[in-house]
Design an enzyme around this catalytic site. Structure first.
Site, PDB file in Angstrom:
ATOM      1  CG  HIS A 278      -1.678   1.160   1.353  1.00 43.72           C
ATOM      2  ND1 HIS A 278      -2.953   1.475   0.400  1.00 43.72           N
ATOM      3  CD2 HIS A 278      -1.704   2.370   2.081  1.00 43.72           C
ATOM      4  CE1 HIS A 278      -3.373   2.521   0.968  1.00 43.72           C
ATOM      5  NE2 HIS A 278      -2.506   3.241   1.806  1.00 43.72           N
TER       6      HIS A 278
ATOM      7  CG  ASP B 113     -12.205   3.797   6.097  1.00 44.44           C
ATOM      8  OD1 ASP B 113     -11.714   4.570   7.057  1.00 44.44           O
ATOM      9  OD2 ASP B 113     -12.185   3.943   5.064  1.00 44.44           O
TER      10      ASP B 113
ATOM     11  NE  ARG C 263     -10.694  10.229   9.722  1.00 42.75           N
ATOM     12  CZ  ARG C 263      -9.922   9.459   8.921  1.00 42.75           C
ATOM     13  NH1 ARG C 263     -10.051   8.424   8.623  1.00 42.75           N
ATOM     14  NH2 ARG C 263      -8.542  10.103   8.693  1.00 42.75           N
TER      15      ARG C 263
ATOM     16  CB  SER D  26      -8.847   4.875   7.762  1.00 46.88           C
ATOM     17  OG  SER D  26      -9.243   5.327   6.366  1.00 46.88           O
TER      18      SER D  26
ATOM     19  CE  LYS E 250      -9.430   2.686   3.705  1.00 48.88           C
ATOM     20  NZ  LYS E 250      -9.425   4.021   3.367  1.00 48.88           N
TER      21      LYS E 250
HETATM   22  N1  URA Z   1      -6.414   7.230   3.303  1.00 46.93           N
HETATM   23  C1  URA Z   1      -7.034   6.620   3.965  1.00 46.93           C
HETATM   24  O1  URA Z   1      -7.750   5.582   3.449  1.00 46.93           O
HETATM   25  N2  URA Z   1      -7.576   6.959   5.067  1.00 46.93           N
HETATM   26  C2  URA Z   1      -7.339   7.924   5.594  1.00 46.93           C
HETATM   27  O2  URA Z   1      -7.663   8.355   6.753  1.00 46.93           O
HETATM   28  C3  URA Z   1      -6.317   9.083   5.013  1.00 46.93           C
HETATM   29  C4  URA Z   1      -5.958   8.528   3.894  1.00 46.93           C
END
Ligand code: URA
Length: 432
Positions: free
Chosen positions: A82, A161, A168, A183, A187
């Site tokens: 990632h 999320d 957020r 977050s 994922k």
């Molecule tokens: N990317 C994400 O997936 N989540 C965040 O909180 C910030 C950047």
């Protein structure tokens, strides 16, 4: 238990128990707890933070809030990567075939992009015929057959999320390390890989611009991954200037191909070998990450990584025979003065590429896969007044924005006298 008491505990600086977090997060996903209470709690977390144990529990709860991909049918240790994102970041296009060639299965689910350029899925769609939407069964079979598949992410991963991130965004609570780390990691973990390598960027083109905060984010994510049973490491790399020279979807695919053919930009190659070394090591193919780096280099230099890319493209219906889509027009942006490039504000280059249509301003915007920028000068390069700093690629539909993009691009270059201060590309590796 009452949601209001949980918010008060965080407001007053206490750490949550698993039961409290489960009540709050699961209640929010089910709709029993509303946006107003979640918004108050997010702000309390923003100010009070979360300890390591709470952050790991939060991620675990989020990860179980939606669909989870089961990759257990794949032979071997699946290692995912990632990146926190940046300008000209086409590492996945190089890395995925590189590590697959070394025998590490790649089952990559990627997203589309919002902002500077497209995401990996947009970039792959610049290859004529390439199918990014493939059924799960075929996806898994392809990984077992040729060692690699790259497809679009399903939208039902990590429902918590989806709701929390949207909230957020409008409550000024994005910039909290435990919230960002949970977050991202929820994922990644829901995508099913056994191990994860994180490319965490800092600098003017990065999501997390300050080096120290990027390091803290990387450490937190590594602890979450390992705490939840997936071997995880992170590479901290500089995004002070665009990675490589190409910014924009088809231009980036071409640069990734050049790199796999052994004539890509040095910075892109070095980052891919470092990340590849980590992935090959975590994938169990070597006993150290250093040996992984050597094996990655061998895959690149022997052409086996490039062959793996061709196999991937063929398996997903694409073809490079007629090249990629080309933009109709080019526009050279000239240096206003002579000197040495001291700094390039990568973020502004990313924004200029978006003005040309290479990225999406909103989720609904169309993306122009052939548009973008080929940078001609990087930090430390000498430039004469009137020489091109970069070439803009664009089509008629975005012609009205070329002057603005050119102005922004010219202003993103700081040209001065004397040697430039060069930030090393790879700052640190944080291993398990
Ligand atoms: N990317 C994400 O997936 N989540 C965040 O909180 C910030 C950047």
């Amino acid at each position: 238990m009452r949601a209001c008491d949980i918010i008060a505990r965080k407001r007053d600086g206490f750490a949550h128990s698993r039961d409290e977090l489960a009540y709050f997060i699961n209640g929010y996903v089910k709709g029993d707890i509303g946006d107003e209470q979640m918004a108050a709690w997010l702000m309390a977390v923003y100010f009070q933070g979360m300890n390591e144990e709470e952050t790991i529990i939060l991620t675990d709860l989020m990860l179980h809030s939606g669909e989870m991909i089961d990759l257990s049918g794949i032979d071997g240790i699946v290692v995912d990567k990632h990146s926190t994102g940046g300008v000209g970041d086409k590492t996945t296009l190089v890395l995925a075939p590189l590590v697959a060639a070394a025998g590490v299965p790649v089952a990559k689910l990627s997203g589309r992009g919002l902002g500077f350029t497209g995401g990996t899925i947009d970039k792959l769609e610049a290859i004529p015929g390439f199918q990014t939407s493939i059924p799960t069964e075929r996806f898994l079979q392809q990984v077992n057959r040729i060692g690699i598949a790259v497809a679009g992410q399903t939208s039902s991963l990590v429902l918590a999320d989806k709701k929390m991130y949207a909230l957020r965004d409008i409550t000024a609570t994005v910039e909290s390390i435990p919230l960002i780390a949970s977050s991202i990691m929820s994922k990644k973990l829901a995508s099913g890989a056994n191990s994860i390598v994180l490319d965490v960027k800092f600098g003017s083109g990065a999501f997390m611009q300050e080096k120290e905060r990027a390091e803290l984010l990387a450490q937190t994510m590594v602890k979450i991954g390992n705490g939840l049973g997936r071997r995880t490491s992170a590479v901290l790399s500089s995004m002070e200037e665009p990675l490589g020279y190409a910014v924009g979807n088809s231009l980036e695919v071409q640069e990734a191909i050049d790199t796999l053919q052994g004539h890509g930009p040095a910075d892109l190659q070095e980052l891919c070998l470092t990340l590849g070394g980590q992935m090959i090591y975590l994938g169990g193919k070597t006993s150290t990450a250093e040996d992984g780096y050597v094996l990655a280099k061998e895959m690149l230099e022997s052409g086996r990584a490039y062959e793996k890319l061709l196999e991937l493209i063929h398996a997903q219906g694409g073809s490079l025979e007629n090249g990629m889509v080309q933009a109709q027009h080019q526009y050279a942006v000239k240096a206003p003065v002579s000197g040495v490039v001291q700094k390039i504000r990568a973020r502004d280059i990313g924004h200029a590429s978006m003005l040309l249509g290479a990225g999406r301003e909103t989720k609904a915007s169309a993306i122009d896969l052939s548009a973008g920028i080929l940078v001609q000068k990087k930090t430390g390069d000498t430039v004469q007044a009137g020489e091109p700093l970069a070439v803009l690629y664009y089509n008629d539909a975005f012609a009205h924005r070329v002057e603005e993009a050119a102005r922004e691009l010219q202003q993103s270059y700081i040209i001065g006298d004397g040697a430039a201060h060069m930030e090393p590309l790879i700052w640190k590796v944080i291993s398990e």
